[in-house]
Motif scaffolding. Structure first.
Motif, mmCIF file in Angstrom:
data_model
loop_
_atom_site.group_PDB
_atom_site.id
_atom_site.type_symbol
_atom_site.label_atom_id
_atom_site.label_comp_id
_atom_site.label_asym_id
_atom_site.label_seq_id
_atom_site.Cartn_x
_atom_site.Cartn_y
_atom_site.Cartn_z
ATOM 1 N N TYR A 345 50.113 -7.542 9.168
ATOM 2 C CA TYR A 345 50.383 -7.139 10.557
ATOM 3 C C TYR A 345 49.301 -6.162 11.026
ATOM 4 O O TYR A 345 48.757 -6.283 12.125
ATOM 5 N N CYS A 346 48.994 -5.180 10.184
ATOM 6 C CA CYS A 346 47.968 -4.187 10.536
ATOM 7 C C CYS A 346 46.596 -4.833 10.665
ATOM 8 O O CYS A 346 45.822 -4.502 11.575
ATOM 9 N N ASP A 347 46.284 -5.781 9.767
ATOM 10 C CA ASP A 347 45.002 -6.481 9.845
ATOM 11 C C ASP A 347 44.877 -7.213 11.173
ATOM 12 O O ASP A 347 43.808 -7.202 11.803
ATOM 13 N N ARG A 348 45.962 -7.856 11.594
ATOM 14 C CA ARG A 348 45.944 -8.593 12.860
ATOM 15 C C ARG A 348 45.737 -7.630 14.036
ATOM 16 O O ARG A 348 45.014 -7.920 14.995
ATOM 17 N N LEU A 349 46.349 -6.476 13.927
ATOM 18 C CA LEU A 349 46.233 -5.451 14.968
ATOM 19 C C LEU A 349 44.775 -4.995 15.117
ATOM 20 O O LEU A 349 44.230 -4.925 16.225
ATOM 21 N N PHE A 350 44.125 -4.698 14.005
ATOM 22 C CA PHE A 350 42.731 -4.245 14.033
ATOM 23 C C PHE A 350 41.794 -5.369 14.501
ATOM 24 O O PHE A 350 40.805 -5.113 15.194
ATOM 25 N N LYS A 351 42.096 -6.601 14.120
ATOM 26 C CA LYS A 351 41.266 -7.736 14.525
ATOM 27 C C LYS A 351 41.279 -7.905 16.038
ATOM 28 O O LYS A 351 40.233 -8.105 16.672
ATOM 29 N N GLU A 352 42.473 -7.832 16.633
ATOM 30 C CA GLU A 352 42.586 -7.978 18.080
ATOM 31 C C GLU A 352 41.964 -6.794 18.808
ATOM 32 O O GLU A 352 41.346 -6.947 19.861
ATOM 33 N N GLU A 353 42.120 -5.590 18.254
ATOM 34 C CA GLU A 353 41.549 -4.397 18.880
ATOM 35 C C GLU A 353 40.023 -4.463 18.873
ATOM 36 O O GLU A 353 39.369 -4.018 19.832
ATOM 37 N N LYS A 354 39.444 -5.000 17.827
ATOM 38 C CA LYS A 354 37.984 -5.097 17.726
ATOM 39 C C LYS A 354 37.405 -5.951 18.849
ATOM 40 O O LYS A 354 36.294 -5.712 19.337
ATOM 41 N N LYS A 355 38.158 -6.952 19.285
ATOM 42 C CA LYS A 355 37.694 -7.834 20.353
ATOM 43 C C LYS A 355 37.602 -7.103 21.697
ATOM 44 O O LYS A 355 36.923 -7.579 22.613
ATOM 45 N N LEU A 356 38.295 -5.968 21.821
ATOM 46 C CA LEU A 356 38.342 -5.244 23.092
ATOM 47 C C LEU A 356 37.371 -4.067 23.146
ATOM 48 O O LEU A 356 37.381 -3.297 24.106
ATOM 49 N N ALA A 357 36.542 -3.922 22.120
ATOM 50 C CA ALA A 357 35.681 -2.734 22.012
ATOM 51 C C ALA A 357 34.700 -2.610 23.173
ATOM 52 O O ALA A 357 34.342 -1.507 23.574
ATOM 53 N N HIS A 358 34.266 -3.732 23.742
ATOM 54 C CA HIS A 358 33.249 -3.695 24.796
ATOM 55 C C HIS A 358 33.821 -3.445 26.184
ATOM 56 O O HIS A 358 33.076 -3.276 27.148
ATOM 57 N N LEU A 359 35.136 -3.407 26.308
ATOM 58 C CA LEU A 359 35.784 -3.287 27.619
ATOM 59 C C LEU A 359 35.860 -1.831 28.080
ATOM 60 O O LEU A 359 35.804 -0.905 27.279
ATOM 61 N N SER A 360 36.013 -1.647 29.372
ATOM 62 C CA SER A 360 36.250 -0.312 29.925
ATOM 63 C C SER A 360 37.662 0.130 29.554
ATOM 64 O O SER A 360 38.521 -0.720 29.247
ATOM 65 N N PRO A 361 37.959 1.432 29.592
ATOM 66 C CA PRO A 361 39.307 1.896 29.227
ATOM 67 C C PRO A 361 40.426 1.217 30.025
ATOM 68 O O PRO A 361 41.454 0.852 29.463
ATOM 69 N N LYS A 362 40.218 1.037 31.337
ATOM 70 C CA LYS A 362 41.260 0.421 32.167
ATOM 71 C C LYS A 362 41.482 -1.029 31.779
ATOM 72 O O LYS A 362 42.620 -1.489 31.660
ATOM 73 N N GLU A 363 40.383 -1.763 31.578
ATOM 74 C CA GLU A 363 40.503 -3.159 31.192
ATOM 75 C C GLU A 363 41.078 -3.292 29.786
ATOM 76 O O GLU A 363 41.879 -4.209 29.511
ATOM 77 N N ARG A 364 40.688 -2.386 28.888
ATOM 78 C CA ARG A 364 41.223 -2.407 27.529
ATOM 79 C C ARG A 364 42.738 -2.188 27.543
ATOM 80 O O ARG A 364 43.486 -2.808 26.793
ATOM 81 N N GLU A 365 43.178 -1.292 28.402
ATOM 82 C CA GLU A 365 44.615 -1.017 28.519
ATOM 83 C C GLU A 365 45.380 -2.272 28.951
ATOM 84 O O GLU A 365 46.452 -2.576 28.418
#
Length: 507
Positions: A345-365
């Motif tokens: 579960y944690c691995d999946r969480l980090f994998k999905e979060e990594k995909k959002l690294a390039h986004l602005s804070p508002k878009e990431r939210e």
């Protein structure tokens, strides 16, 4: 009725015994893994383990045989050799031209014997030239001037002398460049002062370790501590911070173990700051005092002291959650597959979060709300429904996750907040590596000095400065300031345009 009561007592005793057996087994596995196992926290592969996630619910693309064919094609492709890497590496270096000419008889024509005429030259090879460090000396000449007109008219001589900048340390060999080099050796390369002695001898300039240590103390008091105070004020104005702590040994301290607390800016902050604060204990009053003016988001590992900070929104670390499930897996992952579910579960969480690294804070939210929140909900639903033995590693992992649920969900409400406290752990690692080399500090003053020096060096690196240049710049400028007010010192902070221009790193 009596028989039923006895059966319940036996069942309870059996459960406790099984719990104790599993606890002892896990302790044994944990010790064996620490001694002989890999240190990386990779998710183990378990034969026969079913897929723990519904692919449709997480919008996973369907896999076909085409992907494997594409991989085969990539593996079969031979990349062309890159050209010009050596030339690019040497392009910025100053050049020494070495010419090879034909002279005398060698320059005569082999056919007719006449002198040959040069028609040009070709660069046939480039190679770097390393020049070992050496010590020179600066002689500061103070020029004096007199007024001849006044002398001729009145017989009195008026004399003016050019102003000379103050030294870093009065009547000392500790010049800005020498002190900066000793700091770089110890706090960047992790070379203790006693090992620096031999290096200075090779330069023909013998220095003993006590001089080096005294220079660090004096330069901290006179130059670096004022900058540290201003950085501390700036840090508390920021919105997102990370914090962690680690034990440290001070010989003259009353306490057997003292602590370094590390406070640093979040990834989204414009001006990154890293501060190390040495304290004699781990009491909760210490971060309260240090962060008394801070009112933003605080990343931490869940230590109770941070939960007592007023006007602070705590964000706890999912890497710590994953680590606890990883420890519960032990050396026999198939036997503890329930803990493996938590880790994945944690691995999946980090994998999905990594995909959002390039986004602005508002878009990431927004994207977190769509893609990550379902994973978090599914994880906590699974954790709440899990049946565990309280004293087992798996039970401790479940309890940790449920206890800190609110803080673990903070990142879903703010795009600038990160999913883990790994930034603080990396900053702590910098100190831990040094601690393995210089082992301890003799006095509390020395430990305080170490924290301040590390703070200046790490903050310089975070702001893409060359820390050696920055230290020399501070050692030359700060002693000559008329007053060391926060306003005056602001011109010497790492993000100041002038500082960036003079001390910027060249990579």
């Amino acid at each position: 009725m009596l028989l039923e009561k006895k059966n319940q007592e036996l069942s309870s005793q059996l459960t406790m015994a099984l719990d104790q057996i599993q606890y002892l087994q896990e302790q044994l596995f944990n010790i064996q893994r620490q001694m002989y196992g890999r240190k990386k926290e990779n998710t183990p592969s378990v034969d026969g383990q079913t897929d723990l996630f519904d692919k449709e619910s997480f919008n996973e693309p369907e896999h076909t045989g085409q992907e494997s064919q594409e991989i085969i094609k990539v593996k079969g492709f031979r990349r062309a050799k890159s050209k010009g890497k050596k030339a690019l590496s040497l392009a910025h270096l100053p050049a020494n031209h070495i010419d090879y000419r034909l002279e005398g008889e060698a320059c005569l024509c082999e056919t007719c014997g006449t002198q040959m005429t040069e028609i040009g030259s070709t660069v046939v090879r480039e190679e770097p030239l390393f020049i070992p460090a050496h010590v020179e000396k600066n002689l500061f000449h103070q020029h004096a001037y007199k007024c001849c007109a006044c002398e001729n008219e009145s017989g009195e001589t008026t004399i003016k002398k050019a102003s000379v900048p103050k030294p870093l340390i009065n009547n000392s060999l500790g010049s800005p460049t020498v002190v900066a080099h000793t700091i770089m050796e110890k706090y960047v390369k992790k070379v203790p002062a006693y090992r620096q002695e031999n290096e200075w001898k090779s330069f023909g300039f013998p220095l003993d370790r006590q001089k080096v240590i005294n220079w660090h103390l004096l330069s901290t008091d006179h130059v670096l501590a004022p900058i540290y105070k201003v950085l501390k004020q700036e840090l508390q104005k920021q919105t997102v911070l990370h914090v962690d702590e680690t034990p440290y040994r001070v010989i003259d301290a009353k306490n057997e173990s003292t602590y370094y607390w590390v406070y640093l800016s979040g990834k989204s902050e414009k001006h990154p700051i890293v501060l190390y604060q040495h304290e004699l204990s781990r009491k909760h009053e210490l971060p309260q005092e240090f962060l008394k003016d801070f009112t933003g988001y605080l990343h931490s590992d869940g230590y109770k002291a941070y939960g007592k900070l007023p006007a602070v929104q705590n964000s706890y670390c999912w890497a710590h959650v994953r680590r606890k499930f990883h420890e519960a897996i032990g050396s026999q992952p198939a036997k503890y597959s329930h803990a493996l579910v938590g880790e994945q579960y944690c691995d999946r969480l980090f994998k999905e979060e990594k995909k959002l690294a390039h986004l602005s804070p508002k878009e990431r939210e927004k994207q977190r709300d769509l893609k990550i929140k379902p994973i978090v909900r599914a994880f906590f639903s699974w954790a709440a429904d899990s049946h565990v033995l309280p004293n087992s590693k798996f039970g401790e992992a479940i309890k940790y996750a449920l206890t800190y649920k609110e803080g673990l969900c903070t990142f879903l409400r703010e795009g600038r907040v990160e999913i883990s406290n790994n930034r603080a752990e990396r900053a702590v690692k910098e100190l831990v590596i040094g601690r393995k080399n210089w082992l301890f500090s003799k006095s509390e003053k020395g430990a305080r000095s170490t924290g301040i020096i590390l703070s200046i060096v790490r903050t310089a690196l975070e702001n893409e400065l060359d820390p050696r240049k920055y230290l020399i710049y501070l050692f030359e400028k700060i002693p000559n300031l008329a007053s060391q007010t926060p306003t005056a010192l602001a011109a010497y902070l790492p993000w100041n345009p002038t500082v960036q221009a003079i001390c910027g790193a060249r990579y």
